[in-house]
Design a protein around this motif. Structure first.
Motif, PDB file in Angstrom:
ATOM      1  N   TRP A   1       0.835  -1.198   0.000  1.00 45.30           N
ATOM      2  CA  TRP A   1       0.000   0.000   0.000  1.00 45.30           C
ATOM      3  C   TRP A   1       0.875   1.255   0.000  1.00 45.30           C
ATOM      4  O   TRP A   1       0.600   2.219  -0.728  1.00 45.30           O
ATOM      5  N   THR A   2       1.927   1.250   0.802  1.00 44.59           N
ATOM      6  CA  THR A   2       2.817   2.416   0.879  1.00 44.59           C
ATOM      7  C   THR A   2       3.442   2.717  -0.477  1.00 44.59           C
ATOM      8  O   THR A   2       3.465   3.869  -0.924  1.00 44.59           O
ATOM      9  N   THR A   3       3.961   1.690  -1.148  1.00 47.61           N
ATOM     10  CA  THR A   3       4.581   1.924  -2.456  1.00 47.61           C
ATOM     11  C   THR A   3       3.542   2.348  -3.492  1.00 47.61           C
ATOM     12  O   THR A   3       3.843   3.130  -4.401  1.00 47.61           O
ATOM     13  N   SER A   4       2.306   1.866  -3.349  1.00 50.58           N
ATOM     14  CA  SER A   4       1.269   2.227  -4.332  1.00 50.58           C
ATOM     15  C   SER A   4       0.888   3.704  -4.239  1.00 50.58           C
ATOM     16  O   SER A   4       0.375   4.272  -5.206  1.00 50.58           O
TER      17      SER A   4
ATOM     18  N   ARG B   1      -4.859  -0.977 -14.500  1.00 49.94           N
ATOM     19  CA  ARG B   1      -4.011  -0.314 -13.506  1.00 49.94           C
ATOM     20  C   ARG B   1      -2.586  -0.118 -14.032  1.00 49.94           C
ATOM     21  O   ARG B   1      -1.982   0.934 -13.844  1.00 49.94           O
ATOM     22  N   LEU B   2      -2.025  -1.124 -14.687  1.00 46.84           N
ATOM     23  CA  LEU B   2      -0.660  -1.018 -15.213  1.00 46.84           C
ATOM     24  C   LEU B   2      -0.572  -0.024 -16.358  1.00 46.84           C
ATOM     25  O   LEU B   2       0.299   0.864 -16.359  1.00 46.84           O
ATOM     26  N   PHE B   3      -1.453  -0.145 -17.342  1.00 47.70           N
ATOM     27  CA  PHE B   3      -1.325   0.643 -18.560  1.00 47.70           C
ATOM     28  C   PHE B   3      -1.939   2.030 -18.480  1.00 47.70           C
ATOM     29  O   PHE B   3      -1.586   2.897 -19.287  1.00 47.70           O
ATOM     30  N   PHE B   4      -2.840   2.262 -17.529  1.00 49.73           N
ATOM     31  CA  PHE B   4      -3.515   3.557 -17.480  1.00 49.73           C
ATOM     32  C   PHE B   4      -3.388   4.231 -16.115  1.00 49.73           C
ATOM     33  O   PHE B   4      -2.760   5.282 -15.998  1.00 49.73           O
ATOM     34  N   ILE B   5      -3.981   3.641 -15.075  1.00 50.04           N
ATOM     35  CA  ILE B   5      -4.060   4.318 -13.774  1.00 50.04           C
ATOM     36  C   ILE B   5      -2.676   4.622 -13.215  1.00 50.04           C
ATOM     37  O   ILE B   5      -2.346   5.767 -12.881  1.00 50.04           O
ATOM     38  N   ASN B   6      -1.824   3.597 -13.107  1.00 52.45           N
ATOM     39  CA  ASN B   6      -0.483   3.812 -12.563  1.00 52.45           C
ATOM     40  C   ASN B   6       0.392   4.626 -13.512  1.00 52.45           C
ATOM     41  O   ASN B   6       1.224   5.424 -13.078  1.00 52.45           O
TER      42      ASN B   6
ATOM     43  N   PRO C   1       6.164   7.292 -17.286  1.00 58.39           N
ATOM     44  CA  PRO C   1       5.755   5.884 -17.186  1.00 58.39           C
ATOM     45  C   PRO C   1       6.880   4.916 -17.521  1.00 58.39           C
ATOM     46  O   PRO C   1       7.881   5.291 -18.143  1.00 58.39           O
ATOM     47  N   ASN C   2       6.687   3.677 -17.119  1.00 58.97           N
ATOM     48  CA  ASN C   2       7.647   2.640 -17.466  1.00 58.97           C
ATOM     49  C   ASN C   2       7.423   2.175 -18.902  1.00 58.97           C
ATOM     50  O   ASN C   2       6.352   2.359 -19.473  1.00 58.97           O
ATOM     51  N   TYR C   3       8.435   1.564 -19.481  1.00 58.47           N
ATOM     52  CA  TYR C   3       8.356   1.004 -20.835  1.00 58.47           C
ATOM     53  C   TYR C   3       7.648  -0.334 -20.748  1.00 58.47           C
ATOM     54  O   TYR C   3       8.032  -1.189 -19.953  1.00 58.47           O
ATOM     55  N   VAL C   4       6.600  -0.532 -21.575  1.00 55.60           N
ATOM     56  CA  VAL C   4       5.807  -1.763 -21.474  1.00 55.60           C
ATOM     57  C   VAL C   4       6.033  -2.717 -22.645  1.00 55.60           C
ATOM     58  O   VAL C   4       5.284  -3.668 -22.831  1.00 55.60           O
ATOM     59  N   GLY C   5       7.076  -2.476 -23.443  1.00 58.68           N
ATOM     60  CA  GLY C   5       7.475  -3.459 -24.440  1.00 58.68           C
ATOM     61  C   GLY C   5       6.949  -3.240 -25.836  1.00 58.68           C
ATOM     62  O   GLY C   5       7.476  -3.800 -26.791  1.00 58.68           O
ATOM     63  N   THR C   6       5.913  -2.434 -25.993  1.00 61.00           N
ATOM     64  CA  THR C   6       5.351  -2.183 -27.316  1.00 61.00           C
ATOM     65  C   THR C   6       4.694  -0.816 -27.320  1.00 61.00           C
ATOM     66  O   THR C   6       4.360  -0.261 -26.269  1.00 61.00           O
ATOM     67  N   GLY C   7       4.530  -0.251 -28.516  1.00 64.98           N
ATOM     68  CA  GLY C   7       3.895   1.054 -28.622  1.00 64.98           C
ATOM     69  C   GLY C   7       4.712   2.162 -28.000  1.00 64.98           C
ATOM     70  O   GLY C   7       4.160   3.112 -27.455  1.00 64.98           O
ATOM     71  N   CYS C   8       6.035   2.065 -28.108  1.00 65.13           N
ATOM     72  CA  CYS C   8       6.907   3.054 -27.465  1.00 65.13           C
ATOM     73  C   CYS C   8       7.835   3.687 -28.500  1.00 65.13           C
ATOM     74  O   CYS C   8       8.513   2.990 -29.262  1.00 65.13           O
TER      75      CYS C   8
END
Length: 752
Positions: A81-84, A372-377, A387-394
């Motif tokens: 929770w703290t890291t989130s 949560r991974l691709f949008f909210i976070n 944002p972090n690199y998610v492997g495609t569309g970058c």
């Protein structure tokens, strides 16, 4: 790029993008302070309870074990929770105005000022990744609203398949018709398969019928070749096409073969049917040897970086998965809205576009949207360093792969550097010889590739690790999240495929967590505490399995054995537990709905969180631990053998797909059995027991009800299996045996 930036400046064009702070920022921070106080209070309560047990003259083992387990569980939840909260500190929304750049596309003088783009498309197996899917991806980006002479598409075939090369030779012929068709008809869906399947294609015309016939003809030829597993002589008529396949000799295999580089389209020579320039199209299969480590996709991407540097060396690189086709032809212009910003020139290393999927059923049964991974976070990270690199569309600046913004790390050859200007044709002998050299399997030996330059090695999740390392070096990133999806990819349609994929992620994330580049040490030192915590949250994802497993088994086993472990309804601590549960789930639901989700999709998302924690998270952690200890793990990989049409039908109906026996399904079934038994016992207690006894165990009963409701698909697969997607009898029997064993152990311990 600088010339284009100057032109925009002289024309007095308004800003190309804007950003806006989320209205939830302040409420998030206030709620975080309140919730943190509640978390600290709960941990204090656990500590007091545990210390009182330890100070007793005669300590009973069962209460001590239960208190310790609950403390461990809640400490892990507190850490997660703290890291989130790092994602909620400064979420921002962005908007681009590509129409301001689009005006310049109609000016022939401006075309040369647009920066070149090298597009990387990776594939590895023509049977698991059908060549027609890869072809559609390539065609969709070749047809961008962008100067064709500035686009080069490089296809990496790590399977070394002649079938894939043949598919792209056919695609090149079709592209000569498809690209002008898109221009002349202002086609929005530049992916042929998506265009011809589109509901908007209601009317028919001779042009549409003609181009569709050409596409279907190409598709039949490619699929026939793939089905046969070989290329008939009748399909290859030209001498240069025959020569392209000369390297596929009897000794050629996917694990052992020489480098194959084939320039299929050359923008200096090839024109479409309207005499317009066509993009470069290059097929690459790097050299493979069983004696060399190839570093999976990361190694393939580094070969693409080097080979493209010898041929075109474009300042911008776009990476795509083989099934991720373009859905918006103006995507490069949206990206330029950020890259042309003088403020971003020296700091922004890449522009990440969220991954979206077509074919997801109405309620997203397996939570494949990964909202949560691709949008909210990602929106939360965008307000920090990006944002972090998610492997495609970058979209990357090529410069990002060669050291931090203030420290250029040059490669071993000047021709591979980000500032090198290629002044020779891509099919010249000198260029092709150098390209073959840098694609060799031993080329990286004694170099810095994969360590200080290029895509980074060291984790199965090379995308996550590379983006993390780049940001540690000082680069920032930007989330480009347009209303119209920029790309669409394929999503898994069976639980088997979902868990396989995410078990691999779990192992890779733990490799990062316990490496010298851990986000909690290396990351926080280089990026700061909050940004380091965002990556730390991701890297610890597999340890969700600890609290989920404890809360899925312990309270229920205690209930079955008449042991109370939570406060009564009348006690103040009950209010604390209620606030923590409702607060966490309520905030998660609110964020999910704000980003366009529905309640049913959110429910399925949180259910899949529990399932992932008890299966791929748990077994991924076990496999990583065995690997770290040097113990060979048997592996828990699954292979789906069910007909895809049957899978698709059940998926569209929202039915969970099990079908195969696996240890990962055993834990899920155990949870379902134990919680169902505990619920029956709890209802008996409520109806026939004393009011006091039920009040004591009310929280355990409510928790059991919650788990049982989440396990509904498991019960359906166990008891109502009318198709091949049910849970096998073997899995049910093994799970029942272990569930009874756990109950017996709990019974003996509680009576001792």
């Amino acid at each position: 790029m600088e010339a284009l930036r100057r032109r925009l400046r002289t024309t007095g064009a308004p800003p190309l993008h804007k950003e806006e702070l989320s209205r939830l920022t302040i409420p998030n921070r206030i709620f975080a302070a309140v919730y943190a106080s509640a978390v600290v209070t709960l941990l204090y309560h656990h500590a007091v309870t545990l210390s009182s047990l330890l100070l007793q003259s005669k300590t009973d083992i069962p209460p001590l074990f239960i208190s310790t387990a609950l403390l461990v569980s809640d400490v892990v939840l507190a850490v997660m929770w703290t890291t989130s909260q790092s994602f909620r500190m400064r979420p921002i929304y962005r908007k681009e105005f590509p129409e301001k750049i689009n005006i310049l596309l109609n000016n022939k003088e401006c075309e040369e000022e647009f920066p070149a783009i090298d597009v990387f498309v990776c594939t590895a197996d023509p049977y698991k990744e059908p060549p027609m899917n890869v072809v559609n991806t390539a065609l969709s980006v070749m047809a961008y609203d962008y100067p064709a002479g500035k686009v080069s598409v490089y296809v990496s075939d790590d399977g070394g398949s002649a079938l894939t090369l043949f598919a792209f030779m056919e695609a090149a012929k079709f592209a000569a018709h498809w690209l002008p068709f898109c221009r002349e008809n202002d086609v929005v869906d530049r992916c042929p398969e998506a265009y011809f399947a589109s509901a908007n294609l209601s009317s028919s015309s001779s042009d549409i019928d003609k181009i569709k016939t050409l596409y279907e003809s190409m598709k039949v030829r490619v699929e026939n070749v793939v089905e046969k597993g070989k290329i008939d002589d009748g399909y290859i008529t030209k001498e240069d096409e025959c020569q392209a396949f000369d390297k596929w000799t009897d000794g050629f295999s996917r694990q052992e073969h020489p480098t194959v580089i084939q320039v299929i389209l050359d923008n200096n020579k090839d024109k479409d049917i309207t005499s317009h320039v066509m993009p470069n199209l290059v097929y690459i299969s790097r050299e493979k040897s069983k004696a060399s480590n190839h570093n999976f996709k990361a190694g393939a991407l580094n070969v693409l970086i080097r080979v493209s540097a010898t041929m075109t060396n474009a300042p911008i690189i776009l990476t795509l998965d083989c099934d991720t086709y373009s859905n918006d032809p103006q995507t490069p212009l949206r990206v330029l809205c950020y890259l042309l910003d003088p403020k971003a020139e020296s700091q922004v290393g890449y522009i990440q576009i969220p991954q979206r999927f077509h074919g997801i059923n109405k309620n997203d049964t397996y939570a494949c949207e990964v909202k949560r991974l691709f949008f909210i976070n990602a929106i939360g990270m965008d307000g920090l360093s990006g944002p972090n690199y998610v492997g495609t569309g970058c979209f990357f600046r090529r410069r990002v792969f060669f050291g931090g913004p203030s420290k250029l790390v040059l490669p071993e050859m000047v021709e591979l550097g980000p500032d090198h200007v290629v002044n020779k044709p891509i099919q010249s002998k000198q260029v092709l010889d150098l390209a073959h050299c840098v694609a060799g399997c031993s080329y990286e030996n004694q170099t810095q590739w994969g360590h200080k330059i290029g895509v980074r090695y060291g984790s199965l999740v090379e995308d996550f690790f590379t983006g993390y390392r780049l940001q540690c070096e000082g680069w920032k990133s930007i989330l480009c999240n347009p209303v119209k999806a920029a790309f669409y990819g394929d999503s898994p349609i069976s639980l088997v495929d979902v868990l396989n994929q995410q078990k691999r992620w779990a192992i890779g994330l733990l490799e990062v967590t316990f490496s010298k580049y851990s986000p909690f040490t290396f990351g926080t030192h280089n990026m700061g505490l909050i940004m380091g915590f965002t990556y730390g949250h991701y890297s610890l994802w597999p340890i969700w399995s600890i609290p989920v497993a404890i809360y899925a088994f312990l309270p229920q086993l205690a209930l079955l054995n008449g042991v109370t472990i939570f406060p009564k309804i009348s006690e103040p601590w009950f209010i604390l537990y209620l606030f923590l549960f409702v607060g966490a789930y309520g905030q998660d639901l609110l964020e999910f709905v704000i980003e366009g989700g529905t309640f049913q999709r959110w429910w399925n998302d949180q259910r899949m969180w529990m399932i992932r924690s008890l299966s791929c998270g748990l077994f991924g952690s076990i496999e990583y631990s065995l690997k770290s200890l040097g113990i060979s793990s048997a592996g828990f990989n699954l292979t789906s053998k069910v007909n895809e049409a049957e899978q698709r039908k059940r998926y569209e109906q929202g039915v969970f797909e099990f079908g195969l026996h696996s240890p990962m399904f055993v834990t899920l079934t155990m949870v379902a059995i134990i919680n169902l038994a505990a619920l029956v016992w709890g209802l008996k207690l409520a109806l026939l027991g004393s009011k006091y006894a039920f009040e004591q165990r009310f929280m355990q009963v409510i928790l059991t009800v919650f788990v049982v409701v989440n396990c509904r698909p498991v019960y359906a697969a166990m008891f109502l299996k009318t198709n091949k997607g049910g849970i096998p009898a073997k899995t049910t029997l093994i799970s029942t045996f272990w569930a009874i064993s756990l109950f017996v152990i709990g019974f003996v311990a509680s009576r001792s």
